[in-house]
Write a protein that holds these residues in place. Sequence first.
Motif, PDB file in Angstrom:
ATOM      1  N   ASN A  93       0.824  -1.209   0.000  1.00  0.00           N
ATOM      2  CA  ASN A  93       0.000   0.000   0.000  1.00  0.00           C
ATOM      3  C   ASN A  93       0.853   1.252   0.000  1.00  0.00           C
ATOM      4  OD1 ASN A  93      -2.474  -1.266  -0.081  1.00  0.00           O
ATOM      5  ND2 ASN A  93      -2.823  -1.177   2.117  1.00  0.00           N
ATOM      6  N   ASP A 123      -3.379  -4.322  -4.941  1.00  0.00           N
ATOM      7  CA  ASP A 123      -2.622  -3.377  -5.766  1.00  0.00           C
ATOM      8  C   ASP A 123      -3.170  -3.280  -7.186  1.00  0.00           C
ATOM      9  OD1 ASP A 123      -1.002  -2.791  -3.639  1.00  0.00           O
ATOM     10  OD2 ASP A 123       0.559  -4.212  -4.193  1.00  0.00           O
ATOM     11  N   GLY A 174      -6.079  -3.924  -7.997  1.00  0.00           N
ATOM     12  CA  GLY A 174      -7.376  -3.266  -7.846  1.00  0.00           C
ATOM     13  C   GLY A 174      -7.247  -1.753  -7.844  1.00  0.00           C
ATOM     14  N   ARG A 175      -6.210  -1.231  -7.202  1.00  0.00           N
ATOM     15  CA  ARG A 175      -5.986   0.210  -7.169  1.00  0.00           C
ATOM     16  C   ARG A 175      -5.599   0.738  -8.544  1.00  0.00           C
ATOM     17  NH1 ARG A 175      -2.252   2.046  -2.317  1.00  0.00           N
ATOM     18  NH2 ARG A 175      -2.959   4.049  -3.130  1.00  0.00           N
ATOM     19  N   VAL A 218      -6.506  -0.589 -11.467  1.00  0.00           N
ATOM     20  CA  VAL A 218      -7.709  -0.625 -12.301  1.00  0.00           C
ATOM     21  C   VAL A 218      -8.676   0.496 -11.917  1.00  0.00           C
ATOM     22  CG1 VAL A 218      -9.760  -1.998 -12.835  1.00  0.00           C
ATOM     23  CG2 VAL A 218      -7.510  -3.083 -12.817  1.00  0.00           C
ATOM     24  N   GLU A 219      -8.732   0.804 -10.632  1.00  0.00           N
ATOM     25  CA  GLU A 219      -9.617   1.886 -10.182  1.00  0.00           C
ATOM     26  C   GLU A 219      -9.192   3.224 -10.783  1.00  0.00           C
ATOM     27  OE1 GLU A 219     -11.428   3.657  -5.979  1.00  0.00           O
ATOM     28  OE2 GLU A 219      -9.542   2.540  -5.965  1.00  0.00           O
ATOM     29  N   LYS A 220      -7.881   3.456 -10.853  1.00  0.00           N
ATOM     30  CA  LYS A 220      -7.382   4.709 -11.421  1.00  0.00           C
ATOM     31  C   LYS A 220      -7.381   4.682 -12.941  1.00  0.00           C
ATOM     32  CE  LYS A 220      -3.600   8.053 -11.202  1.00  0.00           C
ATOM     33  NZ  LYS A 220      -2.352   8.454 -10.500  1.00  0.00           N
ATOM     34  N   TYR A 221      -7.163   3.492 -13.517  1.00  0.00           N
ATOM     35  CA  TYR A 221      -7.104   3.345 -14.985  1.00  0.00           C
ATOM     36  C   TYR A 221      -8.158   2.308 -15.409  1.00  0.00           C
ATOM     37  CZ  TYR A 221      -2.559   5.588 -14.284  1.00  0.00           C
ATOM     38  OH  TYR A 221      -1.550   6.463 -13.916  1.00  0.00           O
ATOM     39  N   PRO A 222      -9.425   2.691 -15.448  1.00  0.00           N
ATOM     40  CA  PRO A 222     -10.512   1.728 -15.717  1.00  0.00           C
ATOM     41  C   PRO A 222     -10.468   1.101 -17.102  1.00  0.00           C
ATOM     42  CG  PRO A 222     -11.352   3.989 -15.615  1.00  0.00           C
ATOM     43  CD  PRO A 222      -9.937   4.044 -15.142  1.00  0.00           C
ATOM     44  N   ILE A 260     -12.734  -8.260  -6.189  1.00  0.00           N
ATOM     45  CA  ILE A 260     -12.343  -6.869  -6.391  1.00  0.00           C
ATOM     46  C   ILE A 260     -12.887  -6.416  -7.742  1.00  0.00           C
ATOM     47  CG2 ILE A 260     -10.391  -5.282  -6.659  1.00  0.00           C
ATOM     48  CD1 ILE A 260      -8.760  -7.176  -4.907  1.00  0.00           C
ATOM     49  N   PRO A 261     -13.619  -5.311  -7.795  1.00  0.00           N
ATOM     50  CA  PRO A 261     -14.175  -4.838  -9.079  1.00  0.00           C
ATOM     51  C   PRO A 261     -13.092  -4.660 -10.136  1.00  0.00           C
ATOM     52  CG  PRO A 261     -15.112  -3.598  -7.246  1.00  0.00           C
ATOM     53  CD  PRO A 261     -14.003  -4.433  -6.669  1.00  0.00           C
ATOM     54  N   GLY A 262     -13.333  -5.227 -11.318  1.00  0.00           N
ATOM     55  CA  GLY A 262     -12.404  -5.080 -12.430  1.00  0.00           C
ATOM     56  C   GLY A 262     -11.204  -5.990 -12.395  1.00  0.00           C
TER      57      GLY A 262
END
Length: 347
Positions: A165, A195, A197-198, A200-204, A223-225
């Motif tokens: 993190n 990680d 997941g983070r 993908v969240e920033k770069y969908p 985890i989504p995505g």
Amino acid sequence: MASHAQNLAALWEMAIGHATSFGIKAAVLLRIPDILSDSLEKSMSLEEIAARLQGTNIQLAPLRRLLDYLVVKKVLLKIQSLEVPGEFKYGSTELCEMLTESKFARLLMLQDEVVTSGWHHIHEFILHGGEVPFQRAQGMFIWDYMEKNPEFLGLFSQGMVAISNVTMDSVLQTYHGFDEIRGVLVDVGGGFGADIGRVVEKYPHIAGVNYELPHVAHAAPAIPGVRHVRGDMMENIPPADAILLKTILHDFDDDEVILVLQNCYKALPHGGKLIIVDIDMDPAERGPFESLKFAFDLVLLALTKGGKERTSVQFTELLTQAQFNNIKTIGDVNCLCSIVEAHKLET
């Protein structure tokens, strides 16, 4: 030149350096950082802190001694009370905030007695070779120990999540190489998948895959995505447009690293990119983390068979042997780690 007194003080600091580690551990287990963080004023008296502790017979004098040590180590501030002359309050600092449960608290893994057991055998390994320090202490390699002890696996995994993190905070703030990825990004050895997941969240636009050993991946949450895939990084890696390797290669010796890199190469298409996030032991890249990088190298000496921290030159040599090219070191990303990029450009 340091004076005799300075050298003597340095010697004592080295001899009882564990006081800091275990003092911090006690504070985190008591939830003192969280107690202060939850306070509106970010400061509390000794008695106010004691009232928030979950105990049946709180000892004020030992608590004060612990708090005063944390003040000396700049984890806490000692503030003159405005209400009562001669009384003090203990205040939170940025370091204290980093030790809250949601941030660094899980680094308690580094002080766990199983993790530290190998440190007592480093000298024997240097003198006689054979079993690595952790193996001498526990009778097996750390990866086998985790597989046989799910509770320790959970503790270790949580510690790695905390470390990741902190690293990913810096990576996502300073590194822009994810922008150009189109398609699938596989995080090899990605633990529970936090990680990727983070990312993908920033770069969908990225399709994330978390690739991990079966006994780790089975506990990974949805985890989504992100798609979870189980397997061995030295045998099969899912097809990917780009691959992320975070602080994983340092667990292996050079021959094993080449196997991992070769499997990454096979999984990538022409033009695919490999992103390595790891400690760079290059003297020019040490900066404020210099001694810490050498400390982590000793951690690997104590825990792993052949694991070590490497320079960017050594990474380049290993990547070249695995047929990667267009290799570029991004350098320090404002944390312990640097980034090395490599591409599969077949000739």
